[in-house]
Design an enzyme around this catalytic site. Structure first.
Site, PDB file in Angstrom:
ATOM      1  N   LYS A 166       0.792  -1.239   0.019  1.00  0.00           N
ATOM      2  CA  LYS A 166      -0.208   0.013   0.076  1.00  0.00           C
ATOM      3  C   LYS A 166       0.868   1.341   0.132  1.00  0.00           C
ATOM      4  O   LYS A 166       0.468   2.457  -0.465  1.00  0.00           O
ATOM      5  CB  LYS A 166      -0.956   0.039   1.395  1.00  0.00           C
ATOM      6  CG  LYS A 166      -1.663  -1.318   1.266  1.00  0.00           C
ATOM      7  CD  LYS A 166      -2.694  -1.649   0.023  1.00  0.00           C
ATOM      8  CE  LYS A 166      -3.306  -2.860   0.092  1.00  0.00           C
ATOM      9  NZ  LYS A 166      -3.967  -3.203  -1.220  1.00  0.00           N
ATOM     10  N   GLU A 183      -2.360   7.013   8.232  1.00  0.00           N
ATOM     11  CA  GLU A 183      -3.179   7.849   7.436  1.00  0.00           C
ATOM     12  C   GLU A 183      -4.211   8.624   8.512  1.00  0.00           C
ATOM     13  O   GLU A 183      -4.439   8.273   9.364  1.00  0.00           O
ATOM     14  CB  GLU A 183      -4.091   6.909   6.706  1.00  0.00           C
ATOM     15  CG  GLU A 183      -3.653   6.580   5.195  1.00  0.00           C
ATOM     16  CD  GLU A 183      -4.574   5.969   4.355  1.00  0.00           C
ATOM     17  OE1 GLU A 183      -5.805   5.799   4.916  1.00  0.00           O
ATOM     18  OE2 GLU A 183      -4.264   5.406   3.332  1.00  0.00           O
ATOM     19  N   HIS A 217     -15.305  -4.621   8.566  1.00  0.00           N
ATOM     20  CA  HIS A 217     -14.604  -4.603   7.254  1.00  0.00           C
ATOM     21  C   HIS A 217     -15.118  -5.503   6.334  1.00  0.00           C
ATOM     22  O   HIS A 217     -14.386  -5.709   5.410  1.00  0.00           O
ATOM     23  CB  HIS A 217     -12.938  -4.662   7.545  1.00  0.00           C
ATOM     24  CG  HIS A 217     -12.556  -3.626   8.442  1.00  0.00           C
ATOM     25  ND1 HIS A 217     -12.959  -2.299   7.940  1.00  0.00           N
ATOM     26  CD2 HIS A 217     -11.968  -3.509   9.633  1.00  0.00           C
ATOM     27  CE1 HIS A 217     -12.493  -1.396   9.260  1.00  0.00           C
ATOM     28  NE2 HIS A 217     -11.732  -2.022  10.125  1.00  0.00           N
ATOM     29  N   ARG A 270      -8.104  -7.540  -8.774  1.00  0.00           N
ATOM     30  CA  ARG A 270      -8.877  -8.873  -8.992  1.00  0.00           C
ATOM     31  C   ARG A 270     -10.125  -8.552  -9.292  1.00  0.00           C
ATOM     32  O   ARG A 270     -10.753  -7.338  -9.257  1.00  0.00           O
ATOM     33  CB  ARG A 270      -8.862  -9.640  -7.665  1.00  0.00           C
ATOM     34  CG  ARG A 270      -9.507  -8.958  -6.615  1.00  0.00           C
ATOM     35  CD  ARG A 270      -9.854  -9.719  -5.430  1.00  0.00           C
ATOM     36  NE  ARG A 270     -10.597  -8.883  -4.388  1.00  0.00           N
ATOM     37  CZ  ARG A 270     -10.243  -8.060  -3.524  1.00  0.00           C
ATOM     38  NH1 ARG A 270      -8.970  -8.072  -3.440  1.00  0.00           N
ATOM     39  NH2 ARG A 270     -11.141  -7.521  -2.865  1.00  0.00           N
TER      40      ARG A 270
HETATM   41  C1  MV4 Z   1     -10.088   4.451   6.167  1.00  0.00           C
HETATM   42  C2  MV4 Z   1     -11.312   5.089   6.825  1.00  0.00           C
HETATM   43  C3  MV4 Z   1     -11.106   6.383   7.322  1.00  0.00           C
HETATM   44  N1  MV4 Z   1      -9.846   7.242   7.152  1.00  0.00           N
HETATM   45  N2  MV4 Z   1      -8.964   5.366   5.933  1.00  0.00           N
HETATM   46  C4  MV4 Z   1      -9.958   0.638   4.956  1.00  0.00           C
HETATM   47  C5  MV4 Z   1     -10.068  -0.848   4.662  1.00  0.00           C
HETATM   48  C6  MV4 Z   1     -11.648  -0.868   4.906  1.00  0.00           C
HETATM   49  N3  MV4 Z   1     -12.229  -2.021   4.848  1.00  0.00           N
HETATM   50  C7  MV4 Z   1     -11.855   0.180   6.037  1.00  0.00           C
HETATM   51  N4  MV4 Z   1     -10.963   1.222   5.481  1.00  0.00           N
HETATM   52  C8  MV4 Z   1     -11.196   2.424   5.926  1.00  0.00           C
HETATM   53  N5  MV4 Z   1     -10.083   3.217   5.862  1.00  0.00           N
HETATM   54  C9  MV4 Z   1      -8.812   6.660   6.641  1.00  0.00           C
HETATM   55  N6  MV4 Z   1      -7.816   7.254   6.532  1.00  0.00           N
HETATM   56  C10 MV4 Z   1     -12.348   4.158   7.047  1.00  0.00           C
HETATM   57  C11 MV4 Z   1     -12.439   3.246   6.671  1.00  0.00           C
HETATM   58  C12 MV4 Z   1     -13.605   2.500   6.380  1.00  0.00           C
HETATM   59  C13 MV4 Z   1     -14.272   1.954   7.682  1.00  0.00           C
HETATM   60  C14 MV4 Z   1     -13.552   2.150   8.927  1.00  0.00           C
HETATM   61  C15 MV4 Z   1     -14.305   1.498  10.219  1.00  0.00           C
HETATM   62  C16 MV4 Z   1     -15.165   1.053   9.913  1.00  0.00           C
HETATM   63  C17 MV4 Z   1     -15.997   0.684   8.809  1.00  0.00           C
HETATM   64  C18 MV4 Z   1     -15.517   1.338   7.565  1.00  0.00           C
HETATM   65  C19 MV4 Z   1     -16.096   0.932   6.356  1.00  0.00           C
HETATM   66  C20 MV4 Z   1     -15.297   1.337   5.274  1.00  0.00           C
HETATM   67  C21 MV4 Z   1     -14.159   1.912   5.382  1.00  0.00           C
END
Ligand code: MV4
Length: 504
Positions: free
Chosen positions: A116, A201, A236, A295
């Site tokens: 990443k 991040e 996630h 993918r």
């Molecule tokens: C984030 C984010 C907010 N700020 N990165 C990355 C992997 C994905 N499964 C979740 N991700 C996120 N990355 C930054 N800089 C918010 C998410 C995010 C998320 C975080 C907590 C709970 C549910 C989520 C659902 C989609 C995205």
């Protein structure tokens, strides 16, 4: 050129790929584990080979055995599906070395998007906005990370360089919390990926998770197929995806802009075949590259429903060296589609996996309904693989029609023998916030659960009333916007037609 494809996967996605091959007149080879002898993908394929014991590492992850089967069966190409070997650059390379076509991107694209930090650097050099955070690639020592943390500010996220999908991710709210969380993030990343490197991040608050499907051929043509809204996640894991994204539906300009940025990101690594660019979009519609999935994705069908493009057939065609059959101008999104991931898990018991033999299934069908599944009555759902048993996909002319269809389809669906998360989705379809598309990435975990929803059967009348109000409101909003935006460049006839529709 190949006329036989080995599918290095199982379940619904293996079945999906076999169907594409059939339509293209290609022979198919299935591989299966001890446990999957009776699986649907084995029944549907022209030939099938046992590649080992039930655990994935003894079967579906055995690159060597799979390549051996391809050679034995004279399959000229391998489609990896998603998961398992799909994003393993070494597997893609091993196929190439054996003269087998890997239906997917080049090993080098997989590698640079797999790390990443490399991905962030590569795409940002190409002018793609990334979430503010640490720069550069390679390992950062704890000391550097602590300094960077102060610069970026809190709250921030520690993410695994080799990660993706949230594994090894930690939210940090102050510098005092850093050392401990850094340690545990590194430990988790090391255990999951054999790579303890992390990067930082800034946390984007109230963000939406919106991804763009792209596809590229080997002749330098590359297009995007629009976006998918993926903000509804639990731990996630995506729960429901829809397209268009309600958040950018009324804004074709941002769609076009993000689409061309997605194309730029893919071009930055010389991408070929199908892939997905994930963005986070904040409430002011600033968008940031998050990661690229190299993918075919679970949720690809919703894009197929609104664009009419068969993504898997297109993947196979470009792997055969053909030109893409579409220009960007040929692509438009018609109507609305959404997908529920039907899992064998118990929504009333912390979504714990539910295993056992499926005794009866009654699948929804009818207008606008597509069910992609790898199970049938008599099949045993085992604990060895993920719990996805089917994808329920609907299409409607409008979002409201899609929701009403999903509600109808969920009601028709009967799966007996294992518990499923269907009740969860039924509640979701009744949620006023979902109906009004008032959700972001935190919605499911913070505001929605079966426990907090009212018990008992939902009362249809108020739901119908809310729905029709929302639909009417939305349509008035849209037609007002259409008229404003197109005043300049639309013929008077079209303008009057729209005006009349709005007055109804
Ligand atoms: C984030 C984010 C907010 N700020 N990165 C990355 C992997 C994905 N499964 C979740 N991700 C996120 N990355 C930054 N800089 C918010 C998410 C995010 C998320 C975080 C907590 C709970 C549910 C989520 C659902 C989609 C995205």
């Amino acid at each position: 050129m190949f006329n036989k494809v080995l599918i290095a996967n199982r379940g619904e996605i293996a079945v999906r790929i076999i169907r594409a091959c059939r339509e293209l007149g290609l022979q198919t080879v299935a591989v299966y584990s001890e446990n999957d002898r009776q699986a649907l993908h084995v029944r549907y394929a022209d030939e099938a080979y046992n590649i080992g014991a039930a655990p994935s590492r003894d079967s579906y992850l055995r690159a060597d055995k799979i390549i051996e089967c391809a050679k034995k069966s004279e399959a000229g190409a391998i489609h990896p599906g998603y998961g398992f070997l799909a994003e393993r650059a070494d597997f893609a390379q091993a196929c190439l070395d054996e003269g087998i076509i890997f239906i997917g991107p080049n090993p080098s694209s997989i590698l640079s998007m797999g790390d990443k930090t490399v991905a962030r650097k590569t795409v940002s050099k190409a002018g793609v906005p990334v979430v503010p955070g640490t720069e550069g690639e390679g390992c950062l020592r704890d000391e550097e990370i602590m300094n960077e943390a102060e610069r970026i500010g809190f709250p921030l996220l520690i993410k695994a360089s080799a990660g993706g999908g949230g594994k090894g991710m930690r939210e940090v709210n102050s510098i005092e919390e850093m050392p401990l969380l850094l340690k545990s993030a590194r430990r988790e990343a090391e255990a999951a990926f054999g790579d303890g490197n992390v990067y930082l991040e800034k946390v984007l608050e109230d963000a939406r998770h919106i991804e763009f499907q792209i596809i590229a051929d080997t002749h330098g043509n590359i297009i995007h197929l629009g976006e998918r809204e993926c903000s509804l996640q639990r731990r996630h894991q995506k729960m429901l995806e829809e397209t268009p994204s309600p958040f950018i539906d009324d804004d074709p300009e941002i769609r076009q802009e993000m689409g061309s940025v997605a194309v730029k990101a893919a071009q930055a690594v010389g991408y070929v075949n199908a892939g997905t660019i994930e963005f986070l979009v904040d409430k002011d519609k600033n968008y940031y590259f998050l990661e690229m999935n190299t993918r075919l994705q679970v949720e690809h069908p919703i894009t197929e429903m609104v664009t009419g493009v068969d993504i898997v057939k297109e993947q196979i065609r470009v792997a055969r060296g053909r030109q893409l059959r579409y220009n960007q101008e040929d692509i438009s999104q018609k109507g609305w589609s959404m997908e529920c991931r039907i899992n064998a898990e118990d929504p009333y018991n912390n979504f714990n996996p539910s295993t056992g033999t499926i005794t009866h299934i009654l699948s929804p069908t009818g207008p606008g309904v597509r069910v992609d599944t790898g199970i049938y009555p008599g099949f045993e759902v085992s604990p060895y693989y993920d719990s996805l048993i089917s994808k329920l996909v609907v299409w409607g002319e409008t979002r409201a029609e899609a929701i009403l269809r999903m509600r109808r389809a969920l009601e028709e669906y009967r799966i007996i023998g294992v518990r499923t998360n269907i009740p969860f989705y039924q509640r979701l379809m009744d949620s006023h916030r979902f109906m009004g598309a008032q959700y972001d990435t935190r919605f499911i975990e913070e505001r929605f659960s079966l426990e907090s929803a009212e018990e008992g059967l939902p009362d249809r009348a108020p739901i119908a009333a809310v729905m029709s109000t929302l639909v009417a409101h939305r349509q008035t909003q849209l037609s007002a916007q259409i008229i404003q935006r197109n005043e300049r460049d639309t013929s008077n006839w079209k303008w009057i037609g729209r005006w009349e529709r709005m007055q109804r």
